[in-house]
Write a protein that holds these residues in place. Structure first.
Motif, PDB file in Angstrom:
ATOM      1  N   GLY A   1      19.819  60.283 -45.836  1.00  0.00           N
ATOM      2  CA  GLY A   1      20.009  59.495 -46.752  1.00  0.00           C
ATOM      3  C   GLY A   1      19.780  58.023 -46.094  1.00  0.00           C
ATOM      4  O   GLY A   1      20.314  57.006 -46.679  1.00  0.00           O
ATOM      5  N   GLN A   2      18.976  57.937 -44.994  1.00  0.00           N
ATOM      6  CA  GLN A   2      18.773  56.846 -44.274  1.00  0.00           C
ATOM      7  C   GLN A   2      17.258  56.472 -44.270  1.00  0.00           C
ATOM      8  O   GLN A   2      16.455  57.363 -44.512  1.00  0.00           O
ATOM      9  N   GLN A   3      16.899  55.405 -43.950  1.00  0.00           N
ATOM     10  CA  GLN A   3      15.420  54.978 -43.725  1.00  0.00           C
ATOM     11  C   GLN A   3      14.892  55.164 -42.563  1.00  0.00           C
ATOM     12  O   GLN A   3      15.345  54.542 -41.433  1.00  0.00           O
ATOM     13  N   PRO A   4      13.841  55.818 -42.259  1.00  0.00           N
ATOM     14  CA  PRO A   4      13.358  56.181 -40.795  1.00  0.00           C
ATOM     15  C   PRO A   4      12.817  54.848 -40.244  1.00  0.00           C
ATOM     16  O   PRO A   4      13.164  54.543 -38.957  1.00  0.00           O
ATOM     17  N   PHE A   5      11.941  54.088 -40.850  1.00  0.00           N
ATOM     18  CA  PHE A   5      11.621  52.783 -40.221  1.00  0.00           C
ATOM     19  C   PHE A   5      12.584  51.815 -40.126  1.00  0.00           C
ATOM     20  O   PHE A   5      12.512  50.980 -39.155  1.00  0.00           O
ATOM     21  N   ALA A   6      13.744  51.747 -40.848  1.00  0.00           N
ATOM     22  CA  ALA A   6      14.642  50.925 -40.649  1.00  0.00           C
ATOM     23  C   ALA A   6      15.121  51.310 -39.383  1.00  0.00           C
ATOM     24  O   ALA A   6      16.103  50.462 -38.554  1.00  0.00           O
ATOM     25  N   LEU A   7      15.560  52.723 -39.141  1.00  0.00           N
ATOM     26  CA  LEU A   7      16.321  52.971 -37.835  1.00  0.00           C
ATOM     27  C   LEU A   7      15.459  52.754 -36.467  1.00  0.00           C
ATOM     28  O   LEU A   7      15.827  52.490 -35.542  1.00  0.00           O
ATOM     29  N   LEU A   8      14.127  52.869 -36.770  1.00  0.00           N
ATOM     30  CA  LEU A   8      13.189  52.510 -35.594  1.00  0.00           C
ATOM     31  C   LEU A   8      13.152  51.207 -35.168  1.00  0.00           C
ATOM     32  O   LEU A   8      12.840  50.866 -34.017  1.00  0.00           O
ATOM     33  N   GLY A   9      12.972  50.596 -36.211  1.00  0.00           N
ATOM     34  CA  GLY A   9      12.571  49.167 -36.236  1.00  0.00           C
ATOM     35  C   GLY A   9      13.822  48.145 -36.122  1.00  0.00           C
ATOM     36  O   GLY A   9      13.457  46.871 -35.830  1.00  0.00           O
ATOM     37  N   ARG A  10      14.915  48.656 -36.554  1.00  0.00           N
ATOM     38  CA  ARG A  10      16.035  47.645 -36.896  1.00  0.00           C
ATOM     39  C   ARG A  10      17.303  48.260 -36.798  1.00  0.00           C
ATOM     40  O   ARG A  10      18.244  48.100 -37.363  1.00  0.00           O
ATOM     41  N   SER A  11      17.438  48.710 -35.616  1.00  0.00           N
ATOM     42  CA  SER A  11      18.728  49.311 -35.045  1.00  0.00           C
ATOM     43  C   SER A  11      19.166  48.518 -33.733  1.00  0.00           C
ATOM     44  O   SER A  11      18.368  48.377 -32.776  1.00  0.00           O
ATOM     45  N   TRP A  12      20.313  48.370 -33.710  1.00  0.00           N
ATOM     46  CA  TRP A  12      21.135  47.939 -32.410  1.00  0.00           C
ATOM     47  C   TRP A  12      20.200  46.680 -31.884  1.00  0.00           C
ATOM     48  O   TRP A  12      20.241  45.477 -32.411  1.00  0.00           O
ATOM     49  N   ASP A  13      19.791  46.851 -30.790  1.00  0.00           N
ATOM     50  CA  ASP A  13      19.295  45.540 -29.908  1.00  0.00           C
ATOM     51  C   ASP A  13      18.006  45.153 -30.886  1.00  0.00           C
ATOM     52  O   ASP A  13      17.699  43.841 -30.493  1.00  0.00           O
ATOM     53  N   SER A  14      17.350  45.844 -31.521  1.00  0.00           N
ATOM     54  CA  SER A  14      16.116  45.577 -32.258  1.00  0.00           C
ATOM     55  C   SER A  14      16.533  44.385 -33.172  1.00  0.00           C
ATOM     56  O   SER A  14      15.700  43.369 -33.390  1.00  0.00           O
ATOM     57  N   LEU A  15      17.638  44.220 -33.821  1.00  0.00           N
ATOM     58  CA  LEU A  15      18.146  43.234 -34.746  1.00  0.00           C
ATOM     59  C   LEU A  15      18.129  41.772 -33.970  1.00  0.00           C
ATOM     60  O   LEU A  15      17.978  40.776 -34.408  1.00  0.00           O
ATOM     61  N   TRP A  16      18.729  42.131 -32.733  1.00  0.00           N
ATOM     62  CA  TRP A  16      18.706  40.726 -31.933  1.00  0.00           C
ATOM     63  C   TRP A  16      17.484  40.139 -31.751  1.00  0.00           C
ATOM     64  O   TRP A  16      17.223  39.086 -31.715  1.00  0.00           O
TER      65      TRP A  16
END
Length: 368
Positions: A26-41
């Motif tokens: 139930g998660q979005q793959p591109f959100a996981l790849l592009g907006r996870s952890w350090d990516s958000l910083w």
């Protein structure tokens, strides 16, 4: 190029596994790849600059965005300026994927120069199927650092000192451990100066002076901003719980983990670091070129002797691709006599990479 095709196939398979697993969860793959952890910083820095984000997760801890080096956010902003129809996360992924491809080409060029086409191809494939190679498909800085590192090291091996120094300076702007590239340039340049009794071209001196400029400039800029030119950046890192304590913190964490047990990713991280130490010993025994030894040695020293974020140590070692040279050489020899055995080893590593990468990103719930 055959090696780049195999590398792309490995990474695409890894991303497909993440996509399928995340959809089932139930998660979005591109959100996981592009907006996870350090990516958000990094995305926050690209959008708002430094100083916009600070967290206080616990006593004595201050997570400030000044800990993150600026090259990757600059590249995200540049791509977003050229392609404004894309979101920042997509721009970050484009930068990371392009950097991973550039890194694979540079790694292949080094392997080709040192050991020929078979080892060069296997070196790229092995780098693409490491247990934490899912990071190479994410909005992280390891692909960027590895790209500049690989081509800088190739420039050192071919004695193109201005290119080596310039690329090392850019690597130093990518990540804190990007200083390892400058160290490789400086150590090799110093050896050349001693060996040739100072009779070296001016390009060597210029390249050596350029090499640490990027890393030093950012550390100094943060220090001035914090009111302590030489210590300000390291104070920021201490706020994250990251210090260089000659391995004491890692030793304490390992002791606690072995005595009490811990989640799956911590023993795996310990095993990967231990294998990296063994591979470095083999690299020394193989008498690898000095720049590769210096570069890998500094990355390994930082990973082993730094405290904080134990689970991230395998990621910190992703740019240390020269450690894979002994394994690539051994597999190349095996492939000549027993190709099925070599294929089985590579296939097993690829399966581990795909499954463990999906687990790390979708289920582990820990910072990569």
């Amino acid at each position: 190029m055959h090696a780049l095709t195999l590398f792309a196939a490995a990474r695409l398979t890894g991303m497909l596994a993440v996509a399928l697993d995340s959809r089932l969860s139930g998660q979005q793959p591109f959100a996981l790849l592009g907006r996870s952890w350090d990516s958000l910083w990094y995305l926050g820095i690209a959008a708002q600059g430094y100083g916009a984000h600070t967290l206080h997760p616990g006593p004595g801890l201050v997570y400030a965005d000044l800990a993150f080096f600026p090259l990757y956010p600059w590249l995200i902003r540049a791509v977003h300026t050229v392609l404004p129809m894309l979101g920042a996360g997509a721009c970050g992924l484009l930068v990371a994927w392009a950097a991973a491809a550039a890194a694979a080409l540079g790694i292949h060029r080094i392997g080709l120069r040192l050991h020929g086409p078979s080892v060069a191809t296997l070196l790229v494939v092995l780098w693409g199927v490491l247990p934490h190679s899912v990071v190479l498909s994410m909005g992280y800085t390891e692909p960027v650092l590895t790209a500049f590192a690989a081509w800088s090291l190739y420039a050192v091996l071919t004695r193109r000192w201005l290119w080596a120094g310039t690329l090392a300076a850019l690597a130093g702007l990518a990540r804190p451990n990007g200083f390892a590239v400058a160290a490789a340039v400086l150590v090799t340049a110093g050896w050349e100066i001693v060996r040739r009794r100072g009779r070296v071209p001016h390009r060597l001196w210029t390249g050596a002076l350029l090499a640490p400029a990027g890393w030093a400039a950012y550390v100094l800029w943060v220090g001035i901003r914090k009111g302590d030119p030489l210590g300000g950046y390291f104070a920021v890192q201490r706020g994250w719980g990251s210090t260089f304590d000659f391995g004491l913190g890692s030793a304490r964490f390992t002791k606690k983990m072995l005595l009490r047990g811990d989640v799956f990713i911590f023993p795996v991280a310990l095993g990967i670091v231990a294998v990296a130490v063994l591979l470095y010993a083999l690299l020394l025994l193989d008498r690898a070129p000095l720049p590769l030894l210096a570069y890998s040695g500094v990355l390994l020293l930082i990973a082993v002797c730094g405290s904080g974020f134990f689970e991230s140590k395998p990621r910190f070692l992703l740019p240390a691709f020269p450690l894979l040279l002994p394994l690539a050489c051994a597999l190349a020899r095996t492939a000549r006599t027993r190709p099925a055995h070599a294929l089985l080893v590579v296939g097993a590593l690829a399966g581990l990479s795909v499954s463990y990468g999906a687990y790390l990103l979708v289920h582990a719930g820990r910072p990569l």
